[in-house]
Structure formats: C-alpha cells, structure tokens
Design a protein around this motif. Structure first.
Motif, short mmCIF file in Angstrom:
data_model
loop_
_atom_site.label_atom_id
_atom_site.label_comp_id
_atom_site.label_asym_id
_atom_site.label_seq_id
_atom_site.Cartn_x
_atom_site.Cartn_y
_atom_site.Cartn_z
N SER A 27 3.48 3.62 -1.60
CA SER A 27 3.66 3.88 -3.03
C SER A 27 5.01 3.44 -3.58
CB SER A 27 3.45 5.37 -3.32
OG SER A 27 4.37 6.15 -2.56
N ASP A 28 6.07 3.56 -2.81
CA ASP A 28 7.40 3.24 -3.34
C ASP A 28 7.87 1.82 -2.98
OD1 ASP A 28 7.67 3.74 -0.67
OD2 ASP A 28 9.51 4.93 -0.84
N GLN A 44 0.83 -1.21 0.00
CA GLN A 44 0.00 0.00 0.00
C GLN A 44 0.86 1.26 0.00
OE1 GLN A 44 -3.24 -0.95 -0.32
NE2 GLN A 44 -2.38 -3.00 -0.06
#
Length: 281
Positions: free
Chosen positions: A126-127, A124
C-alpha cells in the motif's frame, strides 16, 4: 588464452555429470515453473517458417511494422522473442496483449521483464510509490503479470540445433546449471585466476573480459538480445538481435527456418523513446 580455456571446459563438462541447482530470485519474484522450454519437431512442423525477433521494449508499432515487412503476421510463421518485451517504450500493454493472445508467438524472459515484475509486486504494497516512468505498471493486468512470470529463461529447438536466451550463456556450463541471473544480464566473460565456477565468470560490464558470444562454441546456435550497444552481432554460433529500437535505432529479426532461412528483416524506430545511458541496459 580465454578461447583455449573455453574449449577445455567444453570437453570437461561433457564428461562430468552436474546436479541441477535450485535458485532463489535476486529480486524476490517468482521463477517460472519451466525454466527451460523445449519445442519438439512435431510442434515446429505446424509452421512454414520461424522468425526470431530482438528486444521490443514496448515498441508496439515497430513490432507490427516488422511483422508486416516480413510477411509474418499470420499463424503460419512462428515468432520467437529474445526477451525484454516491455519497459522503456510507449506501448507495453499492447505488446503483451498481442504476444500473450497469439498462437504463433513465444518469448523468453528478459531483465526488463523482470524489472516490471518486481515493480508490479512491490506496487501491491500500500505505501509503495512507483516512479513516474513506471506508472504504466498500474495498468498491468494479473493475466499479463502471470504471463510475464511464466516466461522461460530459454527456448530450445533441438531439431534446428538452436536456442533462444535473452542475454547469454556461460560457455562450457550445462544449460541446467546456468544461473538465471546471468541468462538475463550477462554480456561478457571474464577468465579468473582461480578454478571455480569453471574458471569463467559472467559479467554485465561490456568493458571487462570478452563478449561471451564470441567465445561460444556451441553445439547449439544461440539467438540473444540485451546488448544494444554492440548492435547486430553475427558470430560463428551466436547471433545478437538487439539493435536498439527503443533508443531510436532498429528492430531486427532473422528467419531460422523455412525458405527464407538466414534472411534478416529490419524496421527503423519511429522515434527515440528512451535515451541510452553510457552503459546500455
């Protein structure tokens, strides 16, 4: 020597009340709302038979074949799974959909179920980059993630004097204060030279100490998985059902209630889906 110590600790723990502990998960994932589920006799009476099934690991076709072989497809047979429904195998989503939607299937948490949850929650961010072998987790629905999260660590059947757990239980320690980490990871028991934690330490390492199931004195009969390296285990009050289906061996189940009580059923894996490490996990 260890066996004598276990017997002594069983006796002591029956006399000393133990407080309930609160745990923080070592993966920093949510604990289920109910750590230990109990099935009363009125619930069990709905079913003609009860079948306990070993580690699935996403081997959906073998699971379907086992249910067919055991004539246990219908809701008249209660199917209980010892955890590790997912990971390493080919059809994890299919296994989750089948078990989650069934009225006659229940499971406990396994260490690989927890690994999947860890990766699901990390994804969950982003990176965060999932490893190639875990890319399937992108397809894990929120519903299936919630289902995995709420799997209890144990399922008890008091009327049958039986309990289901993924990896094991520390002998002599009340169920309520067995560490969840041990319940999904332990294989052996090490007797320490000092008297803390009941003098018995749970270990993942199968080469240190003794198999916990060999030392288990009950009173419940424990059905467990997690230990594919030792394959089918039949101890006095413990039965190990992980026979390494995902590694190309067998998927195994045993009836614990009904006219076929005590009978085992097995199907062979269709192929090797994952090569075992020297230390099977």
């Amino acid at each position: 020597m260890v066996s004598l110590a276990v017997c002594f600790l069983h006796s002591i723990n029956r006399l000393i009340p133990k407080p309930t502990r609160r745990y923080l998960h070592y993966y920093n994932i949510p604990l289920p709302q109910v750590l230990h589920r109990q099935l009363d006799s009125s619930f069990l009476e709905q079913f003609e038979e009860i079948l306990v099934i070993g580690d699935i690991h996403g081997c959906f076709e073998e699971l379907v074949a086992l249910l067919d072989e055991a004539n246990a497809v219908g809701d008249n047979v209660l199917k209980l799974f010892v955890g590790d429904l997912v990971n390493k195998g080919p059809k994890n989503i299919e296994v989750l959909d089948l078990v989650r939607d069934s009225k006659s299937m229940l499971a406990v948490r396994g260490n690989h179920d927890e690994v999947v949850l860890k990766e699901y929650f990390n994804a969950q961010i982003s990176d965060y980059q999932l490893k190639e072998k875990n890319l399937w987790i992108k397809s894990l629905s929120d519903e299936n993630a919630r289902f995995l999260t709420e799997l209890p660590y144990t399922i008890s059947l008091p009327s049958l004097n039986a309990i289901i757990v993924h990896a094991g239980l520390v002998p002599g320690v009340p169920l309520e204060i067995n560490d969840p980490t041990n319940m999904v990871r332990m294989r052996n028991i090490i007797m320490t030279d000092y008297f803390w934690e009941e003098g018995l330490i749970a270990s993942e390492n199968p080469s240190k100490g003794e198999p916990w199931a060999q030392l288990w004195g009950g009173p419940e009969h424990v059905y467990f998985g997690h230990d594919a390296k030792r394959m089918l285990q039949k101890h006095f009050r413990a039965t190990g059902l992980d026979t390494g289906c995902v590694y190309g061996n067998w998927l195994t189940g045993v009836f614990i209630s009904g006219p076929r009580k005590g009978e085992f059923v097995q199907v062979h894996a269709k192929e090797v889906y994952s090569k075992p490490k020297s230390k099977v996990d």
